[in-house]
Scaffold this active site. Structure first.
Site, PDB file in Angstrom:
ATOM      1  N   ASP A  68       0.953   2.385  -0.408  1.00 31.37           N
ATOM      2  CA  ASP A  68       2.181   2.166  -1.204  1.00 31.37           C
ATOM      3  C   ASP A  68       3.157   3.349  -1.289  1.00 31.37           C
ATOM      4  OD1 ASP A  68       0.780  -0.176  -1.659  1.00 31.37           O
ATOM      5  OD2 ASP A  68       0.856  -0.080  -3.831  1.00 31.37           O
ATOM      6  N   ASP A  83       3.355  -2.675  -1.499  1.00 32.71           N
ATOM      7  CA  ASP A  83       3.449  -3.549  -2.666  1.00 32.71           C
ATOM      8  C   ASP A  83       4.672  -4.449  -2.422  1.00 32.71           C
ATOM      9  OD1 ASP A  83       2.076  -3.997  -5.072  1.00 32.71           O
ATOM     10  OD2 ASP A  83       3.541  -2.884  -6.258  1.00 32.71           O
ATOM     11  N   HIS A 126       6.403  -7.734  -4.090  1.00 33.21           N
ATOM     12  CA  HIS A 126       6.393  -8.738  -5.163  1.00 33.21           C
ATOM     13  C   HIS A 126       7.564  -9.713  -5.088  1.00 33.21           C
ATOM     14  CE1 HIS A 126       3.198  -6.597  -7.122  1.00 33.21           C
ATOM     15  NE2 HIS A 126       3.924  -5.555  -7.450  1.00 33.21           N
ATOM     16  N   HIS A 170       7.505 -11.709 -10.605  1.00 39.37           N
ATOM     17  CA  HIS A 170       6.082 -11.343 -10.623  1.00 39.37           C
ATOM     18  C   HIS A 170       5.562 -11.117 -12.049  1.00 39.37           C
ATOM     19  CE1 HIS A 170       2.437  -8.894  -9.650  1.00 39.37           C
ATOM     20  NE2 HIS A 170       2.325  -9.892  -8.807  1.00 39.37           N
ATOM     21  N   HIS A 173       9.634  -3.810  -9.787  1.00 36.24           N
ATOM     22  CA  HIS A 173       9.498  -2.844  -8.686  1.00 36.24           C
ATOM     23  C   HIS A 173       9.065  -3.554  -7.409  1.00 36.24           C
ATOM     24  CE1 HIS A 173       5.368  -3.279 -10.187  1.00 36.24           C
ATOM     25  NE2 HIS A 173       4.981  -2.987  -8.944  1.00 36.24           N
ATOM     26  N   LYS A 207       0.853  -6.718  -0.192  1.00 40.69           N
ATOM     27  CA  LYS A 207       0.028  -7.229  -1.294  1.00 40.69           C
ATOM     28  C   LYS A 207       0.890  -7.459  -2.526  1.00 40.69           C
ATOM     29  CE  LYS A 207      -1.306  -2.543  -2.553  1.00 40.69           C
ATOM     30  NZ  LYS A 207      -0.679  -2.494  -3.880  1.00 40.69           N
ATOM     31  N   CYS A 257      -3.317   2.048  -7.427  1.00 37.99           N
ATOM     32  CA  CYS A 257      -3.640   1.433  -6.134  1.00 37.99           C
ATOM     33  C   CYS A 257      -4.589   2.278  -5.287  1.00 37.99           C
ATOM     34  CB  CYS A 257      -2.353   1.083  -5.398  1.00 37.99           C
ATOM     35  SG  CYS A 257      -1.444  -0.207  -6.308  1.00 37.99           S
TER      36      CYS A 257
HETATM   37 ZN   LIG Z   1       3.264  -3.669  -8.060  1.00 38.79          ZN
END
Ligand SMILES: [Zn+2]
Length: 227
Positions: A14, A66, A68, A72, A102, A127, A172
């Site tokens: 990330d 990451d 989203h 989310h 984010h 993800k 993470c």
């Molecule tokens: Zn996130």
């Protein structure tokens, strides 16, 4: 430290604009990310050096992103009466921290840091696409069951050792490292190539000791670059 690169993978977690402070790269200014981790961008240089080494020696390089949807469930903005930093129950194994919006799919904030060199990457894992579930670990979403496919990929290449760096140490990176141990990979974290949110306060120190207790090796990138 001697590494059998054929059976090793570097996982870069990330390293995205939303997790980094403002910076300038290639003549372009990037604003502070919505969930910026102090000195987050500083992980790029050591990770680039290690990724180059892995690529030259036939190790695998994987980056996670990451990624989203706008609505989310981890975003405080979608929970009336709640604010960033509050905890809610999303039915996952751990209670869910509410974050600022984010890493929204396709946004500038979701892009990798401009100084991160991903030319050596063999695989990019995205993800957090399920609107109802967060995904800290590169291996499983936060229900601890839904796979990202990473374990299958690594096993297909007979990878038995993983090295981790990136953002953020206490989320993470931590969950990825603990899952890697659970899946029986020999696991190392590059302490000079991670940065933490430290929310709640003290969480970085807490996860560093939890990782040591779990048998995760704490090394620096120079431990492998000096061979
Ligand atoms: Zn996130």
């Amino acid at each position: 430290m001697i590494i059998d690169y054929q059976s090793a993978a570097l996982i870069i977690v990330d390293v995205q604009n939303d997790f980094c402070p403002a910076y300038i790269s290639g003549g372009k200014s990037y604003p502070e990310g919505s969930l910026a981790v102090a000195a987050g961008g500083d992980v790029c240089a050591p990770l680039n050096a290690v990724a180059k080494e892995f690529a030259e020696r036939n190790g695998k390089v994987i980056a996670t992103q990451d990624w989203h949807p706008k609505n989310h469930a981890s975003f405080a903005s979608g929970h009336p009466g709640k604010k960033v930093g509050d905890f809610i129950d999303l039915g996952s194994a751990q209670s869910q921290v509410l974050w600022p919006d984010h890493c929204i799919q396709g946004s500038e904030g979701a892009r990798f840091h401009d100084r991160l060199n991903l030319d050596p990457a063999n695989l990019i894992i995205r993800k957090g696409s399920n609107p109802l579930l967060d995904s800290y670990s590169a291996f499983f979403e936060n229900d601890r069951q839904t796979t990202t496919g990473l374990d299958g990929y690594l096993k297909a290449f007979s990878i038995s050792t993983v090295f981790l760096g990136g953002l953020a140490t206490d989320y993470c990176v931590f969950y990825t490292a603990m899952d890697a141990m659970r899946l029986r990979y020999k696991t190392y974290v590059f302490t000079d190539a991670v940065r933490g949110v430290d929310y709640p306060k003290g969480s970085v120190e807490q996860v560093l000791s939890a990782m040591k207790v779990a048998g995760i090796g704490m090394i620096t990138t120079s431990d492998i670059l000096q061979n």
